[in-house]
Design a protein around this motif. Structure first.
Motif, PDB file in Angstrom:
ATOM      1  N   LEU A 138       0.790  -1.223   0.000  1.00 13.05           N
ATOM      2  CA  LEU A 138       0.000   0.000   0.000  1.00 13.05           C
ATOM      3  C   LEU A 138       0.828   1.282   0.000  1.00 13.05           C
ATOM      4  CD1 LEU A 138      -2.851   0.930  -0.233  1.00 13.05           C
ATOM      5  CD2 LEU A 138      -3.098   0.774   2.245  1.00 13.05           C
ATOM      6  N   PRO A 139       1.884   1.410   0.809  1.00 12.64           N
ATOM      7  CA  PRO A 139       2.665   2.657   0.763  1.00 12.64           C
ATOM      8  C   PRO A 139       3.216   2.935  -0.635  1.00 12.64           C
ATOM      9  CG  PRO A 139       3.203   1.408   2.732  1.00 12.64           C
ATOM     10  CD  PRO A 139       2.357   0.510   1.897  1.00 12.64           C
ATOM     11  N   TRP A 140       3.682   1.906  -1.298  1.00  9.26           N
ATOM     12  CA  TRP A 140       4.209   2.083  -2.664  1.00  9.26           C
ATOM     13  C   TRP A 140       3.087   2.471  -3.617  1.00  9.26           C
ATOM     14  CZ3 TRP A 140       3.244  -0.555  -7.269  1.00  9.26           C
ATOM     15  CH2 TRP A 140       4.124  -0.272  -8.330  1.00  9.26           C
ATOM     16  N   LEU A 141       1.929   1.841  -3.489  1.00  7.82           N
ATOM     17  CA  LEU A 141       0.803   2.140  -4.366  1.00  7.82           C
ATOM     18  C   LEU A 141       0.323   3.579  -4.189  1.00  7.82           C
ATOM     19  CD1 LEU A 141      -1.236  -1.156  -3.877  1.00  7.82           C
ATOM     20  CD2 LEU A 141      -0.114  -0.442  -5.992  1.00  7.82           C
ATOM     21  N   GLY A 161      -2.141   0.656 -18.846  1.00  3.98           N
ATOM     22  CA  GLY A 161      -2.996  -0.041 -17.892  1.00  3.98           C
ATOM     23  C   GLY A 161      -2.540   0.015 -16.451  1.00  3.98           C
ATOM     24  N   MET A 162      -1.345   0.550 -16.176  1.00  6.74           N
ATOM     25  CA  MET A 162      -0.831   0.507 -14.810  1.00  6.74           C
ATOM     26  C   MET A 162      -1.564   1.467 -13.881  1.00  6.74           C
ATOM     27  SD  MET A 162       1.296  -1.822 -14.065  1.00  6.74           S
ATOM     28  CE  MET A 162       1.742  -1.168 -12.452  1.00  6.74           C
ATOM     29  N   ALA A 163      -1.897   2.653 -14.357  1.00  7.81           N
ATOM     30  CA  ALA A 163      -2.588   3.611 -13.489  1.00  7.81           C
ATOM     31  C   ALA A 163      -3.899   3.026 -12.979  1.00  7.81           C
ATOM     32  CB  ALA A 163      -2.846   4.910 -14.247  1.00  7.81           C
ATOM     33  N   GLU A 164      -4.648   2.373 -13.863  1.00  8.33           N
ATOM     34  CA  GLU A 164      -5.906   1.754 -13.467  1.00  8.33           C
ATOM     35  C   GLU A 164      -5.674   0.584 -12.519  1.00  8.33           C
ATOM     36  OE1 GLU A 164      -4.853   2.358 -16.505  1.00  8.33           O
ATOM     37  OE2 GLU A 164      -6.442   3.124 -17.814  1.00  8.33           O
ATOM     38  N   ALA A 165      -4.652  -0.220 -12.828  1.00  8.97           N
ATOM     39  CA  ALA A 165      -4.361  -1.382 -11.983  1.00  8.97           C
ATOM     40  C   ALA A 165      -3.942  -0.961 -10.579  1.00  8.97           C
ATOM     41  CB  ALA A 165      -3.274  -2.240 -12.625  1.00  8.97           C
ATOM     42  N   VAL A 166      -3.168   0.113 -10.488  1.00  6.95           N
ATOM     43  CA  VAL A 166      -2.746   0.624  -9.177  1.00  6.95           C
ATOM     44  C   VAL A 166      -3.963   1.064  -8.368  1.00  6.95           C
ATOM     45  CG1 VAL A 166      -1.581   2.558  -8.054  1.00  6.95           C
ATOM     46  CG2 VAL A 166      -0.388   1.226  -9.797  1.00  6.95           C
ATOM     47  N   LEU A 167      -4.864   1.793  -9.003  1.00  8.85           N
ATOM     48  CA  LEU A 167      -6.073   2.224  -8.301  1.00  8.85           C
ATOM     49  C   LEU A 167      -6.917   1.032  -7.868  1.00  8.85           C
ATOM     50  CD1 LEU A 167      -7.207   5.339 -10.355  1.00  8.85           C
ATOM     51  CD2 LEU A 167      -6.570   5.291  -7.939  1.00  8.85           C
ATOM     52  N   GLY A 168      -7.041   0.053  -8.750  1.00  4.51           N
ATOM     53  CA  GLY A 168      -7.799  -1.140  -8.393  1.00  4.51           C
ATOM     54  C   GLY A 168      -7.200  -1.860  -7.200  1.00  4.51           C
ATOM     55  N   ALA A 169      -5.876  -1.919  -7.159  1.00  8.53           N
ATOM     56  CA  ALA A 169      -5.203  -2.565  -6.038  1.00  8.53           C
ATOM     57  C   ALA A 169      -5.404  -1.780  -4.747  1.00  8.53           C
ATOM     58  CB  ALA A 169      -3.714  -2.711  -6.344  1.00  8.53           C
ATOM     59  N   ARG A 170      -5.392  -0.463  -4.835  1.00  7.68           N
ATOM     60  CA  ARG A 170      -5.632   0.353  -3.634  1.00  7.68           C
ATOM     61  C   ARG A 170      -7.033   0.090  -3.086  1.00  7.68           C
ATOM     62  NH1 ARG A 170      -4.063   6.460  -4.965  1.00  7.68           N
ATOM     63  NH2 ARG A 170      -4.874   6.717  -2.834  1.00  7.68           N
ATOM     64  N   GLY A 171      -7.998  -0.024  -3.989  1.00  8.43           N
ATOM     65  CA  GLY A 171      -9.346  -0.347  -3.538  1.00  8.43           C
ATOM     66  C   GLY A 171      -9.420  -1.715  -2.898  1.00  8.43           C
ATOM     67  N   LEU A 218      -7.153  -3.208  -1.332  1.00  7.40           N
ATOM     68  CA  LEU A 218      -6.460  -3.180  -0.045  1.00  7.40           C
ATOM     69  C   LEU A 218      -7.140  -2.262   0.972  1.00  7.40           C
ATOM     70  CD1 LEU A 218      -2.794  -3.203  -1.373  1.00  7.40           C
ATOM     71  CD2 LEU A 218      -3.880  -4.976   0.033  1.00  7.40           C
ATOM     72  N   GLY A 219      -8.298  -1.701   0.602  1.00  7.45           N
ATOM     73  CA  GLY A 219      -9.072  -0.932   1.567  1.00  7.45           C
ATOM     74  C   GLY A 219      -8.650   0.511   1.728  1.00  7.45           C
ATOM     75  N   ASP A 220      -8.046   1.087   0.703  1.00  6.80           N
ATOM     76  CA  ASP A 220      -7.572   2.468   0.794  1.00  6.80           C
ATOM     77  C   ASP A 220      -8.711   3.433   0.462  1.00  6.80           C
ATOM     78  OD1 ASP A 220      -6.231   4.843   0.805  1.00  6.80           O
ATOM     79  OD2 ASP A 220      -4.943   4.382  -0.917  1.00  6.80           O
ATOM     80  N   LEU A 221      -9.371   3.953   1.475  1.00  8.02           N
ATOM     81  CA  LEU A 221     -10.488   4.882   1.266  1.00  8.02           C
ATOM     82  C   LEU A 221     -10.063   6.184   0.593  1.00  8.02           C
ATOM     83  CD1 LEU A 221     -12.741   4.667   4.453  1.00  8.02           C
ATOM     84  CD2 LEU A 221     -13.462   4.337   2.080  1.00  8.02           C
ATOM     85  N   THR A 222      -8.799   6.538   0.708  1.00  8.32           N
ATOM     86  CA  THR A 222      -8.346   7.782   0.084  1.00  8.32           C
ATOM     87  C   THR A 222      -8.353   7.686  -1.441  1.00  8.32           C
ATOM     88  OG1 THR A 222      -5.982   7.215   0.077  1.00  8.32           O
ATOM     89  CG2 THR A 222      -6.870   8.257   2.072  1.00  8.32           C
ATOM     90  N   ALA A 223      -8.513   6.489  -1.962  1.00 12.97           N
ATOM     91  CA  ALA A 223      -8.565   6.307  -3.413  1.00 12.97           C
ATOM     92  C   ALA A 223      -9.972   6.468  -3.967  1.00 12.97           C
ATOM     93  CB  ALA A 223      -8.022   4.933  -3.787  1.00 12.97           C
ATOM     94  N   ALA A 224     -10.955   6.704  -3.106  1.00 12.94           N
ATOM     95  CA  ALA A 224     -12.355   6.693  -3.552  1.00 12.94           C
ATOM     96  C   ALA A 224     -12.625   7.700  -4.668  1.00 12.94           C
ATOM     97  CB  ALA A 224     -13.279   6.950  -2.370  1.00 12.94           C
ATOM     98  N   GLY A 225     -12.094   8.917  -4.547  1.00 15.23           N
ATOM     99  CA  GLY A 225     -12.344   9.926  -5.566  1.00 15.23           C
ATOM    100  C   GLY A 225     -11.767   9.538  -6.913  1.00 15.23           C
TER     101      GLY A 225
END
Length: 404
Positions: A89-92, A104-114, A116-123
């Protein structure tokens, strides 16, 4: 003798998936970590590791994820595989991830943050879920669903901004999945939000009750459109349209012949952000008089021949462009120096060179010439996909449309 990983994936498109799943997990990790191996074999090995990554080899796989010089297909597959590893998560979340331009990496990173439960990625996930590209949209929606399942929909919505249409769209979706009625979103000022809201509605009687009190004309039309989607009742749709005064988008210079051809070709597969008046008009207006495209081509060829213009046999726009398809055929003339386009949508013809001899020949045969003045009329509110863009197009592009 057991088959090796190479034997089970000898070339791209020829992978024994079940066989790879039976391979030793350490051997699969070794193949994934070996950048000398072809990317398609490495990705297949990642997929074969699903649910059985050796704990001692997690760090080796994370190194591959974090190597921005590695192939994105492998890194994306690894992010899906390692979606339960909080140490990622810190790296993501690091701002450098926003600079990773690998496909495709930007989308994949966001998907991984979701995941892993990263609420800050919601927007950012709401923006992804608002994308017109289905593959991007699905990544955003899946990640938002995971966040909502983990924290509850209200916790996710609390981090969004209602002034953004993408956030309102996510709100509609999450509230619908929570069992709330989202009919009110038909009045959203953003047409894409309203379009997506109507997709969730499933109660015809509730919608019929909404019609009289709909706060805007567009909200009422979205309700009519949703009703038709549910019932396929053309008669009801036409009655409701007539009761509403048959509203339509007026376009200066677009006469009824052009309008009928365009609305019946594009009104039902226009993009989400289109004005709903086009959609309802496509359902309710009389279609153009039927005609025979083959007969039109014979007539055009005969007219050009009679004018001494030496026409070539007609070909479809797909054949002329060596790929794709569209709404016109091409007739070469003048020893291959010119091309006239004959629309499949009606008696419309055009020549980008504006050859006056061609125009006279075809007009004498009953064709309608589409010159620059008419062809440049932009059909407002009707968004059509065209080479990656989704926007209103001009008459010439719509009558003579090609997409690879």
């Amino acid at each position: 003798m057991p088959k090796t990983i190479k034997m089970l994936s000898p070339e791209a498109g020829r992978t024994d998936t079940a066989g790879l799943r039976g391979c030793d997990a350490d051997a699969l990790v070794k193949c994934v970590a070996d950048t000398a191996q072809p990317w398609w074999r490495r990705r297949a090995c990642v997929e074969a590791l699903d649910g059985r990554v050796p704990e001692r080899r997690v760090a080796d796989l994370i190194v591959r994820v974090q190597d921005t010089g590695d192939v994105s297909e492998v890194r994306i597959a690894l992010l899906k595989l390692l979606a339960d590893r909080p140490e990622l998560l810190p790296w993501l979340r690091h701002e450098d991830r926003q600079q990773d331009s690998s496909y495709g990496m930007a989308e994949a990173v966001l998907g991984a943050r979701g995941a892993l439960g990263d609420l800050t990625a919601a927007g950012a996930l709401a923006a992804l879920a608002f994308s017109p590209w289905r593959h991007r949209r699905e990544i955003g929606e899946t990640a938002l669903d995971r966040l909502a399942a983990r924290y509850g929909a209200e916790a996710v919505l609390a981090g969004l901004d209602e002034s953004r249409p993408e956030d309102r769209s996510t709100g509609v979706r999450l509230r619908h999945h929570a069992g709330e009625d989202v009919t009110a979103a038909l009045a959203d000022p953003d047409r894409t939000v309203a379009y997506r809201a109507q997709e969730f509605l499933a109660d015809p009687e509730r919608l019929r009750g909404y019609l009289d009190g709909a706060p805007t004309e567009e909200a009422k039309l979205w309700a009519v459109y949703a009703l038709y989607r549910m019932t396929d009742d053309v008669a009801e749709t036409r009655r409701l349209y007539a009761e509403s005064g048959r509203p339509r988008v007026e376009v200066d210079g677009l006469d009824e012949e052009l309008r009928a051809a365009i609305v019946h070709e594009y009104g039902q597969w226009c993009q989400e952000g289109s004005d709903p008046r086009w959609r309802i008009e496509a359902l309710c207006a009389e279609p153009p008089s039927p005609s025979d495209p083959a007969e039109r081509l014979l007539r055009a060829t005969a007219a050009l021949t009679a004018a001494g213009l030496a026409p070539e046999p007609p070909v479809s726009c797909g054949e002329a462009n060596q790929q794709g398809d569209g709404t016109y055929d091409v007739i070469g003339y003048g020893a291959g120096d010119g091309e006239v386009r004959i629309s499949t949508l009606g008696r419309f013809a055009a020549d980008w060179n504006e050859d006056p001899d061609v125009r006279r020949a075809l007009e004498s045969a009953g064709f309608r010439w589409i010159d620059e003045a008419v062809g440049s009329i932009r059909v407002a509110g009707l968004e059509v996909y065209y080479f990656g863009a989704r926007a209103p197009l001009d008459v010439r592009t719509l009558l003579f449309y090609w997409q690879d």
